[in-house]
Design a protein around this motif. Structure first.
Motif, PDB file in Angstrom:
ATOM      1  N   GLY A 137       3.349  34.516 -27.989  1.00 35.52           N
ATOM      2  CA  GLY A 137       2.016  35.062 -28.690  1.00 35.52           C
ATOM      3  C   GLY A 137       1.061  35.919 -27.899  1.00 35.52           C
ATOM      4  N   ASP A 195      -0.054  23.246 -32.768  1.00 36.50           N
ATOM      5  CA  ASP A 195      -1.295  23.921 -32.790  1.00 36.50           C
ATOM      6  C   ASP A 195      -1.118  25.472 -32.253  1.00 36.50           C
ATOM      7  N   ASP A 196      -0.093  25.708 -31.657  1.00 37.71           N
ATOM      8  CA  ASP A 196       0.510  27.028 -31.311  1.00 37.71           C
ATOM      9  C   ASP A 196       1.035  28.030 -32.354  1.00 37.71           C
ATOM     10  N   GLU A 255      -3.194  34.348 -25.561  1.00 38.67           N
ATOM     11  CA  GLU A 255      -2.656  33.402 -24.122  1.00 38.67           C
ATOM     12  C   GLU A 255      -1.714  34.065 -23.480  1.00 38.67           C
ATOM     13  N   ASN A 299       4.221  23.259 -29.211  1.00 39.26           N
ATOM     14  CA  ASN A 299       3.075  22.404 -29.903  1.00 39.26           C
ATOM     15  C   ASN A 299       2.538  22.939 -31.261  1.00 39.26           C
ATOM     16  N   THR A 333      -1.212  31.299 -33.934  1.00 35.24           N
ATOM     17  CA  THR A 333      -1.157  32.635 -33.201  1.00 35.24           C
ATOM     18  C   THR A 333       0.252  33.142 -32.785  1.00 35.24           C
ATOM     19  N   LYS A 334       1.307  32.392 -32.972  1.00 34.00           N
ATOM     20  CA  LYS A 334       2.563  32.574 -32.496  1.00 34.00           C
ATOM     21  C   LYS A 334       3.549  32.619 -33.620  1.00 34.00           C
ATOM     22  N   ILE A 338       8.188  28.731 -30.377  1.00 27.20           N
ATOM     23  CA  ILE A 338       6.944  28.477 -29.744  1.00 27.20           C
ATOM     24  C   ILE A 338       6.995  28.241 -28.422  1.00 27.20           C
TER      25      ILE A 338
END
Length: 501
Positions: free
Chosen positions: A98, A133-134, A31, A131, A137-138, A126
């Motif tokens: 990310g 769901d992040d 992202e 969130n 990757t973060k 984050i």
């Protein structure tokens, strides 16, 4: 160890250096966050709403803390570890975008942290809104190979979804808070609730899979809540949660006073730095007093206060009235876009002068970085772009200081160079700054505000390593540029030894 930015331009990451290997760690589609995107600003609106209609984070934080206490978390919120008297730990702040700048820090972070006992993530785990769901990757992916626990304090962005994701990841999978009664119509709280950003009902359904990336027993850490204390070897590390607006509620303030008592040396980690950009920001506590009052109290034995939120490195060694030197550090350079240092005026605060002050990136590198960024963005590269030598020279002229790193070649400070420096908000000496009309100063510092990420080196990111012994704490700021040379041997941009006795 390779050259630092204080030694050479190549050490700063300029030139034709080989690009680092960090991209191999990144997901196929990372992202790309832009804080100039209106959609992104709208999603992250809760901070503005809190400033307009009242800040609800103190009440929400109290509910999270009560929930954790009911589930068996220690009442004093102290994590008691079995670290020896000599150990090391890492501090990294404002990581979770990310994208390239975050992942560019990872190789050096892993190399420098091989023998460390744990890490502390200081603010904004984050982006953009915390969130759940992040976290894949973060957080879990970039730090999957760090073989020790990671503790964290939330930043304002983690609060943009009422801290739900943060509590699930760091606080033993804390369940969502039950909904509160709806506020009375046509009140400030009612208006705030109508506009408040909330997480999606299905947020976090990927967390179980993401956790597998950091599932080894030696990587596990459970916190008693969003603020905590860690007793590690001879020191106590205290992490506080400054919420959406950079303040403490009364309950947390009372806890901070309590855990600060005693002769054990203490290090504060906070989401809002107490000294930053040449100013003191003492951090108010609801009901009276400030965090800095607690930190400066000689009975509490603090030796350092480290804050995230601002995306660079700064250090202010403040000599207190009783003769102690307290190190105030900004350490938010862990992965988000770089906040400029060239906008910092000549430092003169609390007895700290330019000779004492340290920052990374150097002001000249910061100015050169942003001249390139806005040259590309405005399609005016020939006009805006300054060489690092030109930027270093104009900084020295405007602030009345000697160049921290001597330019590689003589550089003329032309009318164009001065104009670009002014447009990009370059700091000045206090006596010169007062002659500028206030509206003009605001234009200089906000029209070209450094509020956007970039995706090619040098990134000028950083993290801290602290080596603790019964006698002292050695604090080092390590750089990460995104170039291979700084991955292999992360340069030390600043170092200070802090006595504990």
């Amino acid at each position: 160890m390779s050259d630092s930015s204080r030694d050479t331009a190549e050490g700063a990451g300029w030139g034709t250096s080989e690009r680092g290997a960090y991209r191999r760690l990144m997901p196929p589609k990372a992202e790309k966050i832009s804080w100039l995107d209106p959609k992104m600003l709208w999603v992250a609106r809760n901070g503005v709403l809190a400033s307009w209609f009242g800040d609800p984070t103190g009440r929400t934080r109290g509910r999270w803390v009560a929930q954790r206490a009911a589930s068996g978390a220690p009442a004093d919120k102290v994590i008691r570890r079995d670290d020896p008297d000599r150990f090391s730990f890492l501090v990294i702040g404002d990581t979770g975008e990310g994208d390239d700048p975050q992942y560019a820090v990872v190789p050096g972070f892993l190399k420098t942290g091989q023998d460390t006992r744990f890490a502390v993530l200081a603010s904004d785990v984050i982006y953009p809104v915390g969130n759940a769901d992040d976290y894949d990757t973060k957080f879990f992916r970039p730090y999957q190979d760090y073989r020790a626990p990671i503790y964290a304090i939330p930043g304002n962005h983690d609060w943009y979804e009422d801290l739900g994701g943060f509590m699930r990841v760091f606080c033993d999978d804390a369940p969502p808070l039950p909904p509160e009664p709806r506020p009375r119509p046509f009140t400030r709280a009612w208006l705030r609730s109508l506009l408040w950003h909330r997480p999606r009902p299905d947020a976090g359904h990927h967390l179980a899979e993401a956790r597998k990336l950091r599932s080894a027993p030696e990587q596990q850490a459970v916190q008693p809540g969003p603020y905590w204390a860690i007793d590690a070897g001879p020191v106590r590390i205290i992490g506080i949660d400054t919420g959406l607006l950079g303040t403490l509620d009364a309950e947390q303030g009372a806890w901070l006073r309590e855990v600060s008592r005693g002769a054990r040396p203490k290090i504060l980690v906070t989401g809002s730095p107490l000294y930053v950009d040449g100013r003191r920001e003492p951090c108010a506590i609801e009901g009276g007093g400030t965090v800095d009052d607690i930190v400066r109290d000689p009975d509490h034995h603090y030796v350092a206060a480290i804050g995230g939120d601002i995306h660079n490195y700064q250090r202010y060694p403040v000599v207190l009235d009783d003769g102690r030197t307290l190190q105030y550090v900004v350490a938010g350079g862990g992965g988000a876009f770089m906040h400029a240092t060239h906008t910092i005026p000549r430092v003169n605060v609390a007895g700290v002068t330019e000779q004492d002050f340290r920052c990374y990136p150097l002001r000249g590198d910061s100015l050169a970085f942003y001249s390139r960024l806005y040259g590309r963005r405005l399609r005016m590269r020939r006009f805006f772009t300054l060489t690092e030598a030109e930027a270093t020279a104009v900084i020295a002229e405007r602030l009345g200081i000697k160049p921290t790193r001597a330019p590689g070649a003589p550089a003329r400070v032309t009318r164009r160079v001065r104009l670009v420096a002014g447009l990009l908000g370059t700091g000045r000496r206090p006596d010169k700054a007062r002659r500028l009309r206030l509206p003009v100063r605001k234009i200089y510092t906000s029209l070209f505000s450094p509020s956007s990420a970039t995706y090619s080196p040098p990134f000028f990111k950083c993290f801290l390593r602290l080596d603790v012994s019964p006698e002292s704490v050695r604090l080092r700021c390590h750089a990460a540029t995104g170039n291979r040379a700084q991955e292999i041997a992360p340069p030390v941009e600043d170092e200070v030894t802090i006595p504990l006795r």
